[in-house]
Scaffold this motif. Structure first.
Motif, short mmCIF file in Angstrom:
data_model
loop_
_atom_site.label_atom_id
_atom_site.label_comp_id
_atom_site.label_asym_id
_atom_site.label_seq_id
_atom_site.Cartn_x
_atom_site.Cartn_y
_atom_site.Cartn_z
N UNK A 90 0.81 -1.21 0.00
CA UNK A 90 0.00 0.00 0.00
C UNK A 90 0.85 1.27 0.00
N UNK A 91 2.00 1.26 0.69
CA UNK A 91 2.81 2.46 0.85
C UNK A 91 4.03 2.43 -0.07
N UNK A 92 4.44 3.61 -0.54
CA UNK A 92 5.71 3.68 -1.25
C UNK A 92 6.85 3.79 -0.22
N UNK A 93 8.08 3.79 -0.71
CA UNK A 93 9.23 3.69 0.18
C UNK A 93 9.34 4.88 1.15
N UNK A 94 9.12 6.09 0.67
CA UNK A 94 9.23 7.27 1.53
C UNK A 94 8.15 7.27 2.61
N UNK A 95 6.94 6.89 2.24
CA UNK A 95 5.85 6.85 3.21
C UNK A 95 6.09 5.76 4.24
N UNK A 96 6.64 4.66 3.81
CA UNK A 96 6.96 3.56 4.73
C UNK A 96 8.02 4.00 5.74
N UNK A 97 9.01 4.75 5.26
CA UNK A 97 10.06 5.25 6.16
C UNK A 97 9.47 6.23 7.17
N UNK A 98 8.58 7.09 6.72
CA UNK A 98 7.96 8.06 7.63
C UNK A 98 7.12 7.34 8.69
N UNK A 99 6.40 6.31 8.28
CA UNK A 99 5.57 5.57 9.22
C UNK A 99 6.43 4.83 10.25
N UNK A 100 7.56 4.29 9.81
CA UNK A 100 8.44 3.60 10.76
C UNK A 100 9.08 4.58 11.73
N UNK A 101 9.40 5.80 11.27
CA UNK A 101 9.91 6.83 12.18
C UNK A 101 8.84 7.23 13.19
N UNK A 102 7.61 7.33 12.74
CA UNK A 102 6.52 7.67 13.64
C UNK A 102 6.33 6.57 14.68
N UNK A 103 6.50 5.32 14.27
CA UNK A 103 6.33 4.20 15.19
C UNK A 103 7.37 4.23 16.31
N UNK A 104 8.53 4.79 16.03
CA UNK A 104 9.54 4.90 17.08
C UNK A 104 9.17 5.93 18.12
N UNK A 105 8.53 7.01 17.68
CA UNK A 105 8.20 8.11 18.58
C UNK A 105 6.84 7.90 19.25
N UNK A 106 5.84 7.61 18.43
CA UNK A 106 4.47 7.45 18.94
C UNK A 106 3.89 6.13 18.40
N UNK A 107 4.16 5.03 19.09
CA UNK A 107 3.72 3.73 18.57
C UNK A 107 2.20 3.59 18.49
N UNK A 108 1.46 4.22 19.41
CA UNK A 108 0.01 4.10 19.36
C UNK A 108 -0.59 4.81 18.16
N UNK A 109 -0.05 5.97 17.83
CA UNK A 109 -0.54 6.71 16.65
C UNK A 109 -0.17 5.97 15.37
N UNK A 110 1.04 5.40 15.32
CA UNK A 110 1.45 4.64 14.14
C UNK A 110 0.57 3.41 13.96
N UNK A 111 0.21 2.78 15.05
CA UNK A 111 -0.66 1.60 14.98
C UNK A 111 -2.04 2.00 14.45
N UNK A 112 -2.54 3.15 14.89
CA UNK A 112 -3.84 3.63 14.40
C UNK A 112 -3.80 3.91 12.91
N UNK A 113 -2.71 4.52 12.44
CA UNK A 113 -2.57 4.82 11.01
C UNK A 113 -2.45 3.52 10.22
N UNK A 114 -1.69 2.56 10.75
CA UNK A 114 -1.56 1.26 10.06
C UNK A 114 -2.92 0.58 9.95
N UNK A 115 -3.69 0.58 11.04
CA UNK A 115 -5.02 -0.03 11.01
C UNK A 115 -5.92 0.67 10.00
N UNK A 116 -5.83 1.99 9.93
CA UNK A 116 -6.63 2.77 8.98
C UNK A 116 -6.25 2.41 7.54
N UNK A 117 -4.96 2.33 7.27
CA UNK A 117 -4.50 2.00 5.92
C UNK A 117 -4.90 0.58 5.53
N UNK A 118 -4.76 -0.36 6.45
CA UNK A 118 -5.12 -1.75 6.16
C UNK A 118 -6.62 -1.87 5.90
#
Length: 126
Positions: A48-76
């Motif tokens: 679903x994500x391109x490389x830059x978006x995937x990198x941004x999401x992984x950076x977000x997961x390091x800082x705010x794992x709950x928000x990253x999980x919510x975005x992942x669930x939304x995308x899925x």
């Protein structure tokens, strides 16, 4: 001989406690299920994500794992419903992040409770 019996009792008690509290480290089938679920999530996100978006999401997961999980669930969820026409770019992910942030935004308010005190400036009160 007492040491062997003591060790056997410790192992038995440990097994009972793990079964009672549902400790997943003792059950390999639960670990495998979690691992499979994580692999499925990663493959869907990779599609679903391109490389830059995937990198941004992984950076977000390091800082705010709950928000990253919510975005992942939304995308899925959007991918499963077929609402994503193609790969999401970094700019598209930023828009999704803003949308999720607005939905989960916490409003903070400050309320002052002022006490009513008899305050006179007259010198007679002293």
């Amino acid at each position: 001989m007492a040491d062997e019996e003591l060790e056997a009792l410790r192992q038995q008690r440990l097994a009972e406690l793990q079964a009672k509290h549902g400790d997943p480290s003792g059950d390999p089938s639960q670990q495998e299920a979690k691992q499979r679920e994580a692999e499925i999530r990663n493959t869907i996100l990779a599609q679903v994500l391109d490389q830059a978006a995937r990198a941004r999401l992984s950076n977000l997961a390091l800082v705010k794992p709950d928000k990253a999980k919510a975005v992942e669930n939304y995308l899925i969820q959007m991918a499963r419903l077929g609402q994503l026409p193609g790969k999401v770019s970094e700019q598209g992910l930023i828009e999704i992040l803003e949308k999720v942030s607005q939905q989960t935004e916490k409003k903070t308010t400050v309320k002052f409770n002022r006490r009513k005190v008899l305050d006179s400036d007259e010198e007679e009160d002293y």
